[in-house]
Write an enzyme that holds these catalytic residues in place. Structure first.
Site, PDB file in Angstrom:
ATOM      1  CE1 TYR A 141      -6.673  -6.209  -6.090  1.00 43.55           C
ATOM      2  CE2 TYR A 141      -6.811  -7.733  -4.247  1.00 43.55           C
ATOM      3  CZ  TYR A 141      -6.619  -6.463  -4.733  1.00 43.55           C
ATOM      4  OH  TYR A 141      -6.378  -5.424  -3.873  1.00 43.55           O
ATOM      5  NE  ARG A 183      -3.264  -3.429  -1.432  1.00 41.32           N
ATOM      6  CZ  ARG A 183      -2.735  -4.255  -0.545  1.00 41.32           C
ATOM      7  NH1 ARG A 183      -1.439  -4.435  -0.508  1.00 41.32           N
ATOM      8  NH2 ARG A 183      -3.491  -4.916   0.306  1.00 41.32           N
ATOM      9  CE  LYS A 194      -6.720  -0.549   4.507  1.00 42.77           C
ATOM     10  NZ  LYS A 194      -8.022  -0.712   3.871  1.00 42.77           N
ATOM     11  NE  ARG A 235      -3.672  -2.179   2.690  1.00 41.34           N
ATOM     12  CZ  ARG A 235      -3.439  -3.316   3.340  1.00 41.34           C
ATOM     13  NH1 ARG A 235      -2.272  -3.510   3.935  1.00 41.34           N
ATOM     14  NH2 ARG A 235      -4.351  -4.265   3.387  1.00 41.34           N
ATOM     15  CG  HIS A 239      -5.251   0.806  -3.860  1.00 38.08           C
ATOM     16  ND1 HIS A 239      -4.627   0.599  -2.647  1.00 38.08           N
ATOM     17  CD2 HIS A 239      -6.276  -0.075  -3.904  1.00 38.08           C
ATOM     18  CE1 HIS A 239      -5.264  -0.348  -1.976  1.00 38.08           C
ATOM     19  NE2 HIS A 239      -6.264  -0.767  -2.717  1.00 38.08           N
ATOM     20  CG  HIS A 277      -6.238  -8.655   1.297  1.00 36.02           C
ATOM     21  ND1 HIS A 277      -6.283  -9.198   0.032  1.00 36.02           N
ATOM     22  CD2 HIS A 277      -6.100  -7.315   1.115  1.00 36.02           C
ATOM     23  CE1 HIS A 277      -6.186  -8.234  -0.871  1.00 36.02           C
ATOM     24  NE2 HIS A 277      -6.087  -7.087  -0.232  1.00 36.02           N
TER      25      HIS A 277
END
Length: 303
Positions: free
Chosen positions: A281, A249, A172, A149, A246, A272
Site C-alpha cells: 500500500y 479496503r 482469512k 474484507r 476491496h 495480514h
C-alpha cells in the site's frame, strides 16, 4: 493416489474449514485447470507430479496472455494443495513438487484508490430513509472506516459490534481480530439497527447476519459489488479506479498510512499474515503526501 481423488479431498477439507466461498471457488477452478493439464501429459497420480510439470503449466498460462499476478495466484493454489497432501502424508515433504517452484517476476503496480471527495460522495449517495438505502450507506461507511474484507463484513452478526470496536471473527484462516470504529460509524450502525428491526418486524427470517437482503437472506460479494458500482457510476468516480469493495479496503489502508499510522499497526488492523503484504500500500502514496508528512515529523521542527 489419483489426482482427481486428491483434489476432491482437498476441496472437501477447505469446505470443512469454512473458507470463504470466493476462495473455494478459486481453488476449484485452478486445481481443475492443473489436473486437466497434467492429464494431457499422461500424469494422473499425485506421486507422478514433478516441479517441471507445474512450471510448464505456469508457462502455458503466461504464453496464453495471463498476467504475472494471476500466474502467481495459480502457484499459490498449487502450493496450498500440495502442502495439504504433505500434511496428510500422501507425499513426503522432500517430494513436494510445488515447494520447488518460484514465483514469476511481478511488476510493482500502484493501487489506484478513491479520493477523499469520492469517498464522501459514495458514502452520501444512498441518502434515503428506507431499509435498502440505510443498509447500503452503512455498508459503505463500514468498509471505508474499518478496512474489513467484504466477506468479513457479510458474515458479521450484531453481537460482533462492541462499544468502541468490532470483532472480526471470519478473517482469512478464521483468525479473529478487532478493528476500531469511529463515532460516525457507531451512529450509522445504530440507525441501521433501528431501521432493520422495524423493516423485519413481523417478517420471518432465520438468518442472524447483520446485513440482509430485502427478503432476509445473507448478502453475497456480488450484491455488495453491484451496489457499490451503481453508486460509483452515479457520483462519477474516476474511470482509473477499479470500483469494488476491496478498493475501499485499499483506500482505508492508504489513508491510515497518510494519517500517520505505523505499518505494523496497520498490518494488525488489516488482518495480514505478514507485514510484507501491507507494504504494497506504500506504493500508492504520492511523493507530495510523503513530503508533507515528513515536514510534520521533522526532528528539528519537533525539538
Amino acid at each position: 493416489m489419483l489426482l482427481t481423488d486428491a483434489r476432491d479431498e482437498f476441496l472437501f477439507d477447505c469446505e470443512c474449514k469454512h473458507l470463504a466461498k470466493g476462495t473455494i471457488r478459486n481453488y476449484k477452478a485452478e486445481t481443475r485447470f492443473l489436473v486437466e493439464f497434467l492429464e494431457l501429459k499422461q500424469v494422473t497420480e499425485v506421486e507422478e507430479v514433478k516441479a517441471h510439470h507445474i512450471r510448464d503449466f505456469m508457462k502455458q498460462k503466461q504464453d496464453a496472455g495471463s498476467s504475472a499476478c494471476y500466474v502467481n495466484d495459480i502457484l499459490k493454489v498449487c502450493k496450498t494443495w500440495f502442502h495439504y497432501l504433505v500434511d496428510e502424508d500422501y507425499i513426503e515433504e522432500r517430494r513436494n513438487p510445488a515447494a520447488k517452484v518460484k514465483n514469476v517476476r511481478q511488476p510493482k503496480t500502484i493501487i489506484e484508490t478513491f479520493s477523499v471527495q469520492e469517498m464522501k460522495s459514495l458514502i452520501h449517495f444512498y441518502s434515503g430513509s428506507d431499509y435498502l438505502d440505510v443498509r447500503n450507506k452503512t455498508i459503505i461507511t463500514l468498509l471505508f472506516d474499518t478496512g474489513m474484507r467484504c466477506n468479513e463484513m457479510i458474515q458479521m452478526v450484531e453481537e460482533d459490534i462492541k462499544r468502541d470496536y468490532i470483532v472480526v471473527k471470519h478473517g482469512k484462516g478464521n483468525k479473529e481480530r478487532v478493528v476500531p470504529k469511529s463515532p460516525t460509524l457507531s451512529k450509522q450502525l445504530l440507525k441501521y439497527l433501528y431501521v432493520r428491526e422495524s423493516y423485519f418486524n413481523g417478517k420471518e427470517t432465520a438468518n442472524k447476519n447483520l446485513f440482509l437482503s430485502k427478503t432476509g437472506k445473507p448478502l453475497t460479494d456480488e450484491i455488495v459489488a453491484r451496489m457499490l458500482k451503481r453508486a460509483a457510476k452515479e457520483v462519477g468516480v474516476s474511470p482509473s479506479v477499479r470500483v469494488s469493495p476491496h478498493t475501499c479496503r485499499h483506500t482505508f489502508a492508504q489513508m491510515q498510512l497518510k494519517n500517520g499510522l505505523d505499518l505494523y499497526s496497520l498490518s494488525r488492523l488489516m488482518g495480514h499474515v505478514n507485514i510484507s503484504i501491507t507494504q504494497r500500500y506504500l506504493l500508492g502514496i504520492k511523493d507530495k503526501d510523503i513530503v508533507d508528512k515528513g515536514n510534520q515529523t521533522s526532528p528539528l521542527m519537533n525539538l
